[in-house]
Design an enzyme around this catalytic site. Structure first.
Site, PDB file in Angstrom:
ATOM      1  CD  GLN A 221     137.095  39.119  26.839  1.00 11.22           C
ATOM      2  OE1 GLN A 221     136.775  40.212  27.255  1.00 11.22           O
ATOM      3  NE2 GLN A 221     138.210  38.921  26.140  1.00 11.22           N
TER       4      GLN A 221
ATOM      5  CB  SER B 135     146.178  47.647  45.228  1.00  8.65           C
ATOM      6  OG  SER B 135     146.384  47.035  46.478  1.00  8.65           O
TER       7      SER B 135
ATOM      8  CD  GLU C 177     142.561  46.911  48.445  1.00  9.09           C
ATOM      9  OE1 GLU C 177     142.243  45.793  48.019  1.00  9.09           O
ATOM     10  OE2 GLU C 177     143.308  47.678  47.817  1.00  9.09           O
ATOM     11  CG  HIS C 178     145.610  46.137  51.734  1.00  5.55           C
ATOM     12  ND1 HIS C 178     145.604  46.467  50.396  1.00  5.55           N
ATOM     13  CD2 HIS C 178     145.125  44.875  51.808  1.00  5.55           C
ATOM     14  CE1 HIS C 178     145.155  45.445  49.691  1.00  5.55           C
ATOM     15  NE2 HIS C 178     144.856  44.462  50.516  1.00  5.55           N
TER      16      HIS C 178
END
Length: 240
Positions: free
Chosen positions: A102, A148, A238-239
């Protein structure tokens, strides 16, 4: 003091990344160029359920500020004191205490109390990611991010405790996070594992870290650093 240090480092990086406008006139007399202008309003989503990271605020707000965005609106379901301190430090113009899909919808379409923005950035759970996917086109988004993940290639020179904390720093995000260490040095892998065992009981998000490492963590012995690099390319973390 830690927030101020982090903010200065993030700002120094993004100031070097900033694109500039330019133009030239070619041999036929045609004026050509690239015009880079900041967006008017950007919304930053800051999670506040399982964890609220002030780093999320700094890493999303400071680039927008460096770019010259006119108004930066932060939404968070549970704006923790540290996140609010980071927001003040980074230059957020408005903080609104809403979260979930929302909140993304409110930023994308606007309400009586939430301004419609040009772009929505920041991480969130699966519902936030799905909402960002659905509103893309109405507004810009940064990316559709999954859980992650971090991959460390260790040659044995970095202190084992530092590597252990790097692995924890991503594992604590979510039980689905992934933390991997690759090294050709078996003794170094043992040293990192021992550091993890020693440090883990002290951490406030120990249960999340244990679940993440238990399901998706790995310490992998490779034949060489070259093989570690090849594996890192395949995993594309990602890292790194």
């Amino acid at each position: 003091e830690a927030l101020q240090t982090a903010a200065a480092r993030v700002r120094a990086f993004h100031e070097r990344q900033r694109a500039e406008s330019w133009e030239f006139t070619d041999a036929e007399g045609t004026r050509l160029g690239q015009r880079v202008t900041p967006l008017e309003k950007v919304g930053v989503y800051v999670p506040g359920g399982k964890a609220a990271y002030p780093s999320t605020v700094l890493m999303n707000v400071i680039p927008a500020q460096v770019a010259g965005v006119g108004e930066i609106v932060m939404v968070s379901p549970n704006a923790a004191p540290m996140a609010l301190a980071a927001a003040a430090l980074a230059g957020v113009h408005k903080v609104i205490s809403i979260g979930g899909a929302q909140a993304v919808a409110a930023l994308a379409y606007g309400t009586e109390s939430v301004p419609r923005v040009d772009k929505i950035v920041g991480p969130g759970n699966a519902y936030v990611a799905a909402a960002k996917r659905q509103v893309f086109g109405q507004v810009g988004i940064d990316m559709i991010a999954g859980p992650s993940e971090i991959l460390v290639i260790g040659d044995g020179s970095a202190p084992a405790e530092r590597v252990a904390m790097d692995l924890f720093a991503q594992a604590e995000h979510d039980e689905l996070a992934q933390s991997i260490l690759l090294s050709p040095d078996a003794r170094y892998l043992d040293a990192v594992e021992a550091s993890m065992a020693r440090l883990l009981p002290e951490l406030p998000r120990r249960k999340v870290i244990e679940a993440s490492l238990g399901a998706r963590g790995a310490l992998i012995l490779t034949r060489s650093l070259e093989e570690a690099c090849a594996l890192a390319d395949r995993i594309a973390p990602e890292h790194l």
